[in-house]
Design a protein around this motif. Sequence first.
Motif, PDB file in Angstrom:
ATOM      1  N   GLU A 176      57.481  44.159  28.930  1.00  0.00           N
ATOM      2  CA  GLU A 176      56.650  42.969  29.112  1.00  0.00           C
ATOM      3  C   GLU A 176      55.224  43.347  29.484  1.00  0.00           C
ATOM      4  O   GLU A 176      54.249  42.758  28.967  1.00  0.00           O
ATOM      5  N   TYR A 177      55.067  44.312  30.363  1.00  0.00           N
ATOM      6  CA  TYR A 177      53.740  44.726  30.805  1.00  0.00           C
ATOM      7  C   TYR A 177      52.934  45.318  29.657  1.00  0.00           C
ATOM      8  O   TYR A 177      51.769  44.971  29.447  1.00  0.00           O
ATOM      9  N   VAL A 178      53.550  46.221  28.904  1.00  0.00           N
ATOM     10  CA  VAL A 178      52.855  46.873  27.795  1.00  0.00           C
ATOM     11  C   VAL A 178      52.450  45.831  26.739  1.00  0.00           C
ATOM     12  O   VAL A 178      51.330  45.881  26.225  1.00  0.00           O
ATOM     13  N   LYS A 179      53.323  44.884  26.425  1.00  0.00           N
ATOM     14  CA  LYS A 179      52.998  43.846  25.446  1.00  0.00           C
ATOM     15  C   LYS A 179      51.814  43.009  25.919  1.00  0.00           C
ATOM     16  O   LYS A 179      50.935  42.667  25.118  1.00  0.00           O
ATOM     17  N   SER A 180      51.765  42.699  27.199  1.00  0.00           N
ATOM     18  CA  SER A 180      50.679  41.841  27.702  1.00  0.00           C
ATOM     19  C   SER A 180      49.364  42.587  27.875  1.00  0.00           C
ATOM     20  O   SER A 180      48.319  41.962  28.050  1.00  0.00           O
TER      21      SER A 180
END
Length: 182
Positions: A176-180
């Motif tokens: 989730e962090y990398v996508k955002s």
Amino acid sequence: MSQMEESEMGRLLTDRDCREKVFALLVNQYSKSLYWKIRSIVLFHDDADDVLQNTFMKAWKSLDDFKGKSKLSTWLYSIAINEALDFLRRQKKFVSANSNEETGIANKLTADEYFDGDRGQAVLQEAIAQLPDVQRTVFVLHYYDEMKYSEISTMLGTTEGALKASYHIAVRKITEYVKSHS
């Protein structure tokens, strides 16, 4: 002496006459691998060096406590991981007292002369750094070091089920962090 068998080294560490020489060999043999294990948890070179030094100091002071029930390397890695986690706990207290420390880890990493990754790798490391200490440690040990849950369980003193849950939650948070931040 060159690299010595772990069992032989463990036995010789109990002999007070040769303890210092054998410990010097132990430091030489395990410094590099322990450094990288610590570095994967604390992220920065200078911090990893400090934690490594603390690890060996604690190991030296605790030699009489080593009973040979686990492998010498497992004992050292346990000390190193616990020292790294203690360091992170102390850092969190320090950072919360100095709340103007808002520069992202990705920016700090790309400015670190010892970091050789690109921006994407820095964002991944920042995502990993955002994890709670235990999730980060489990993720690093299982994903990067390919350790079995049973080994991690021995090191951290927790159940394999709890470790598996921590790992899967960590993967979800990192994704989730990398996508955002892409």
